[in-house]
Design an enzyme around this catalytic site. Structure first.
Site, short mmCIF file in Angstrom:
data_model
loop_
_atom_site.label_atom_id
_atom_site.label_comp_id
_atom_site.label_asym_id
_atom_site.label_seq_id
_atom_site.Cartn_x
_atom_site.Cartn_y
_atom_site.Cartn_z
N HIS A 27 26.03 47.75 34.36
CA HIS A 27 27.25 48.51 33.44
C HIS A 27 27.92 47.05 32.87
CE1 HIS A 27 30.51 49.55 35.82
NE2 HIS A 27 31.43 49.44 34.45
N ASP A 70 24.39 51.52 39.76
CA ASP A 70 24.99 50.80 39.29
C ASP A 70 25.25 49.28 39.79
OD1 ASP A 70 26.86 49.38 36.90
OD2 ASP A 70 28.36 51.14 37.48
N SER A 162 35.80 46.51 37.23
CA SER A 162 34.26 46.53 37.02
C SER A 162 34.09 45.89 37.43
CB SER A 162 33.48 47.46 35.38
OG SER A 162 33.65 48.98 35.48
#
Length: 212
Positions: A27, A70, A162
């Site tokens: 992402h 992801d 992230s």
């Protein structure tokens, strides 16, 4: 640990898994945008080198809506040289569950508080793995017990973290994926990571595809 940047601004963390590949969250990539990778940094701009990405390998089954699968590998234009500041981390060698209550750590340059400022220095925090059935109760159908792992602690991750590694016993077992929206400070739901060992056949295929 690397800083993944867009237009020279930190957007995500990542980590070297070989001399030419950085693992991060899928992402972190937006179609049409160019990312660069800063290696060897503790402070963003200190004694580090910026590298261009040659190829973006996004896992074919990645679903942006629920952040399933992801995971992404960034292939760098040039190989990284090992030094006291730069090294790559081990990943699991087979697919197995991480036991609940295992003590691990997560690191990143992300925000220190919800909607706060990003951290200029790399920070690390200890977290504890949570039982996968308990995690499914928290996150319901957003959580995949085979492809995700979750952890909690006094600290956790926030925006900008992230793609960073969840490290247990010096092995990267997870990738920072998602957390409770707009609540980094005192979340009631545990942080969720992509479980690396589930993707080993794909990872080996990508890494093995570039051996000269």
């Amino acid at each position: 640990m690397v800083s993944i940047q867009r237009k020279n601004q930190h957007i995500c963390g990542g980590f070297l898994v070989s001399e030419q590949f950085v693992m991060t969250a899928a992402h972190c990539f937006t179609e049409g945008e160019k990312l660069t990778v800063v290696v060897g940094a503790h402070d963003h701009n200190n004694g580090s080198s910026r590298m261009d990405v040659k190829f973006y390998h996004i896992y074919p089954g990645y679903e942006s809506k629920g952040l399933l699968n992801d995971i992404m590998l960034l292939q760098l234009h040039v190989k990284v040289k090992k030094s006291y500041r730069v090294n790559w981390i081990s990943i699991p060698d087979k697919d197995k569950d991480i036991k609940a209550k295992t003590k691990c750590s997560v690191a990143g340059w992300g925000k220190i508080t919800t909607n706060g400022r990003a951290s200029a220095k790399l920070r690390e925090v200890d977290v504890t793995i949570i039982d996968k059935k308990a995690c499914q109760k928290y996150w319901k159908n957003l959580y995949s017990t085979s492809r995700m792992v979750c952890a909690s602690g006094h600290g956790g991750f926030c925006q900008g973290d992230s793609g960073g590694p969840l490290v247990c016993n010096k092995v990267a077992v997870g990738i920072v994926s998602f957390n409770q929206k707009n609540n980094c400070d005192s979340p009631t739901l545990p942080n969720v990571y992509t479980k690396i060992s589930k993707f080993l056949p794909w990872i080996k295929c990508i890494l093995g595809g570039v051996k000269q």
